[in-house]
Design a protein around this motif. Structure first.
Motif, PDB file in Angstrom:
ATOM      1  N   ASN A 178       7.799 -20.296  -8.568  1.00 58.22           N
ATOM      2  CA  ASN A 178       7.026 -21.193  -7.717  1.00 58.22           C
ATOM      3  C   ASN A 178       6.151 -20.437  -6.722  1.00 58.22           C
ATOM      4  OD1 ASN A 178       6.325 -23.881  -7.032  1.00 58.22           O
ATOM      5  ND2 ASN A 178       7.588 -23.759  -5.182  1.00 58.22           N
ATOM      6  N   GLN A 179       5.875 -19.170  -7.006  1.00 55.97           N
ATOM      7  CA  GLN A 179       5.057 -18.361  -6.119  1.00 55.97           C
ATOM      8  C   GLN A 179       3.707 -18.045  -6.750  1.00 55.97           C
ATOM      9  OE1 GLN A 179       7.968 -15.096  -5.247  1.00 55.97           O
ATOM     10  NE2 GLN A 179       7.692 -15.747  -3.112  1.00 55.97           N
ATOM     11  N   ILE A 180       2.778 -17.655  -5.882  1.00 56.34           N
ATOM     12  CA  ILE A 180       1.469 -17.197  -6.338  1.00 56.34           C
ATOM     13  C   ILE A 180       1.484 -15.672  -6.376  1.00 56.34           C
ATOM     14  CG2 ILE A 180      -0.989 -17.067  -5.786  1.00 56.34           C
ATOM     15  CD1 ILE A 180      -0.686 -19.809  -4.434  1.00 56.34           C
ATOM     16  N   ARG A 181       1.119 -15.125  -7.498  1.00 59.32           N
ATOM     17  CA  ARG A 181       1.102 -13.671  -7.661  1.00 59.32           C
ATOM     18  C   ARG A 181      -0.313 -13.213  -7.995  1.00 59.32           C
ATOM     19  NH1 ARG A 181       3.724 -10.472 -12.805  1.00 59.32           N
ATOM     20  NH2 ARG A 181       3.220  -8.332 -12.161  1.00 59.32           N
ATOM     21  N   VAL A 182      -0.781 -12.198  -7.291  1.00 61.14           N
ATOM     22  CA  VAL A 182      -2.117 -11.652  -7.526  1.00 61.14           C
ATOM     23  C   VAL A 182      -1.981 -10.243  -8.095  1.00 61.14           C
ATOM     24  CG1 VAL A 182      -4.318 -10.993  -6.498  1.00 61.14           C
ATOM     25  CG2 VAL A 182      -3.098 -13.005  -5.641  1.00 61.14           C
ATOM     26  N   VAL A 183      -2.546 -10.047  -9.288  1.00 59.58           N
ATOM     27  CA  VAL A 183      -2.538  -8.729  -9.934  1.00 59.58           C
ATOM     28  C   VAL A 183      -3.988  -8.327 -10.195  1.00 59.58           C
ATOM     29  CG1 VAL A 183      -1.755  -7.364 -11.896  1.00 59.58           C
ATOM     30  CG2 VAL A 183      -0.329  -9.236 -11.039  1.00 59.58           C
ATOM     31  N   VAL A 184      -4.344  -7.120  -9.770  1.00 54.70           N
ATOM     32  CA  VAL A 184      -5.692  -6.619  -9.985  1.00 54.70           C
ATOM     33  C   VAL A 184      -5.622  -5.344 -10.811  1.00 54.70           C
ATOM     34  CG1 VAL A 184      -7.846  -5.872  -8.930  1.00 54.70           C
ATOM     35  CG2 VAL A 184      -6.437  -7.592  -7.774  1.00 54.70           C
ATOM     36  N   TYR A 185      -6.315  -5.345 -11.941  1.00 59.42           N
ATOM     37  CA  TYR A 185      -6.419  -4.159 -12.786  1.00 59.42           C
ATOM     38  C   TYR A 185      -7.787  -3.516 -12.559  1.00 59.42           C
ATOM     39  CZ  TYR A 185      -2.410  -5.939 -15.436  1.00 59.42           C
ATOM     40  OH  TYR A 185      -1.174  -6.396 -15.812  1.00 59.42           O
ATOM     41  N   GLY A 186      -7.823  -2.214 -12.380  1.00 63.69           N
ATOM     42  CA  GLY A 186      -9.111  -1.567 -12.189  1.00 63.69           C
ATOM     43  C   GLY A 186      -8.980  -0.143 -11.705  1.00 63.69           C
ATOM     44  N   GLU A 187      -9.952   0.275 -10.917  1.00 61.33           N
ATOM     45  CA  GLU A 187     -10.003   1.629 -10.418  1.00 61.33           C
ATOM     46  C   GLU A 187      -9.889   1.640  -8.898  1.00 61.33           C
ATOM     47  OE1 GLU A 187      -9.966   4.053 -12.636  1.00 61.33           O
ATOM     48  OE2 GLU A 187     -10.018   2.479 -14.165  1.00 61.33           O
ATOM     49  N   LYS A 224      -5.943  -0.409 -17.491  1.00 59.89           N
ATOM     50  CA  LYS A 224      -4.515  -0.710 -17.434  1.00 59.89           C
ATOM     51  C   LYS A 224      -3.921  -0.318 -16.074  1.00 59.89           C
ATOM     52  CE  LYS A 224      -3.821  -0.166 -22.425  1.00 59.89           C
ATOM     53  NZ  LYS A 224      -3.079   0.559 -23.488  1.00 59.89           N
ATOM     54  N   ASN A 225      -4.771   0.204 -15.210  1.00 61.25           N
ATOM     55  CA  ASN A 225      -4.304   0.613 -13.886  1.00 61.25           C
ATOM     56  C   ASN A 225      -4.160  -0.594 -12.967  1.00 61.25           C
ATOM     57  OD1 ASN A 225      -4.433   3.350 -14.635  1.00 61.25           O
ATOM     58  ND2 ASN A 225      -6.597   3.457 -14.052  1.00 61.25           N
ATOM     59  N   ILE A 226      -2.983  -0.788 -12.402  1.00 55.26           N
ATOM     60  CA  ILE A 226      -2.755  -1.867 -11.457  1.00 55.26           C
ATOM     61  C   ILE A 226      -3.008  -1.342 -10.048  1.00 55.26           C
ATOM     62  CG2 ILE A 226      -1.063  -3.450 -10.475  1.00 55.26           C
ATOM     63  CD1 ILE A 226       0.306  -3.568 -13.168  1.00 55.26           C
ATOM     64  N   VAL A 227      -4.009  -1.919  -9.376  1.00 49.65           N
ATOM     65  CA  VAL A 227      -4.350  -1.465  -8.027  1.00 49.65           C
ATOM     66  C   VAL A 227      -3.831  -2.431  -6.960  1.00 49.65           C
ATOM     67  CG1 VAL A 227      -6.351  -0.154  -8.778  1.00 49.65           C
ATOM     68  CG2 VAL A 227      -6.629  -2.571  -8.194  1.00 49.65           C
ATOM     69  N   HIS A 228      -3.343  -3.599  -7.404  1.00 44.26           N
ATOM     70  CA  HIS A 228      -2.715  -4.535  -6.466  1.00 44.26           C
ATOM     71  C   HIS A 228      -1.781  -5.454  -7.234  1.00 44.26           C
ATOM     72  CE1 HIS A 228      -2.404  -6.993  -2.772  1.00 44.26           C
ATOM     73  NE2 HIS A 228      -2.248  -7.992  -3.623  1.00 44.26           N
ATOM     74  N   ASP A 229      -0.592  -5.674  -6.676  1.00 41.22           N
ATOM     75  CA  ASP A 229       0.383  -6.590  -7.296  1.00 41.22           C
ATOM     76  C   ASP A 229       1.303  -7.096  -6.188  1.00 41.22           C
ATOM     77  OD1 ASP A 229       2.238  -7.994  -8.746  1.00 41.22           O
ATOM     78  OD2 ASP A 229       2.649  -6.400 -10.189  1.00 41.22           O
TER      79      ASP A 229
END
Length: 260
Positions: A77-86, A44-49
């Motif tokens: 209308n935007q691109i969003r990058v979300v990365v969950y991890g360590e 559940k940790n967001i390392v990038h948003d």
């Protein structure tokens, strides 16, 4: 002749056993099953948003050593990058010229340890009409319907699930490939795993190759299907030999079924 047939059967059975063992190992690492001490939970940790302007992106390039990759519809209308991890896993997201590059490298692990992989979610407008390239070593890939996009995927171990796409090129070493619909052109190569496509509407010559696994296609437009399998059954309901568009299907071991 009987001995030859028995040898072929034994080779196929041994190959299937090896493939199943590799598949179980991949599933254990990815967390779909508990195997050899692997316990992979969804972090559940967001390392990038971060968000990026869609009109400035000509290509989205993703390279991941381990973890699921998912494309979902954005709420703007935007691109969003979300990365969950360590945080100890290396993650790098940058926009270089007109390319959005996403790279995720899993920290080396030892058998028996609890591992958490980096999962990548890209929120993208459904009207996106540029290129998407994905290179994944381990993990599932899921993409919403992007009817104007060109998608290229190289997958070592994991399932692929796509919605409606315009053009698609896939190489999948181990895993199942599912596509809702291809609207123009496809090129798929699978070493081991079933290929299932609900509908194809092809305007260009296309090709499917599968070493071990079935190929199943539902509805098609008026095309010629040039199908061949070395070991398995071929069932094609309708075929248009006069069509200018050909879908070539080659299977080494598995059935070919087109229910058009």
């Amino acid at each position: 002749m009987k001995n030859k047939g028995l040898i072929i059967t034994m080779i196929i059975l041994l190959l299937i056993i090896v493939v199943l063992l590799v598949r179980i190992l991949c599933l254990g690492i990815s967390g779909k099953i508990s195997f050899m001490g692997f316990l992979r939970g969804k972090s559940k940790n967001i390392v990038h948003d971060e968000k990026y302007e869609t009109e400035k992106i000509e290509k989205i390039s993703i390279k991941s050593s381990a973890g699921d990759i998912k494309f979902e519809e954005s709420d703007d209308n935007q691109i969003r990058v979300v990365v969950y991890g360590e945080k100890e896993n290396k993650i790098n997201v940058e926009q270089s010229a007109n390319t959005l590059k996403i790279e995720s490298t899993q920290k080396s692990h030892i058998f028996g340890f609890n591992i958490r992989l980096n999962d990548i979610i890209v929120y993208i407008p459904k009207e996106y009409e540029k290129d998407i390239e994905i290179d994944s070593d381990l993990g599932d890939i899921e993409v919403i319907s992007l009817e104007k996009a060109n998608i290229k995927i190289e997958q070592n171990c994991g399932d692929i699930n796509l919605g409606k796409v315009k053009n698609v090129e896939i190489e999948n070493d181990l895993g199942e490939t599912k596509i809702e619909e291809v609207l123009n052109h496809l090129k798929i190569k699978s070493n081991c795993g079933d290929i299932k496509i609900e509908k194809v509407t092809l305007a260009e010559n296309s090709k499917i190759e599968n070493d071990l696994g079935d190929v199943k296609i539902g509805e098609t437009n008026d095309i010629f299907i040039d199908a061949h399998c070395d070991l398995g059954d071929e069932k094609i309901k309708n075929n248009s030999r006069q069509s200018e568009v050909t879908l070539k299907i080659d299977v080494d071991c598995g059935d070919i079924k087109v229910e058009n």
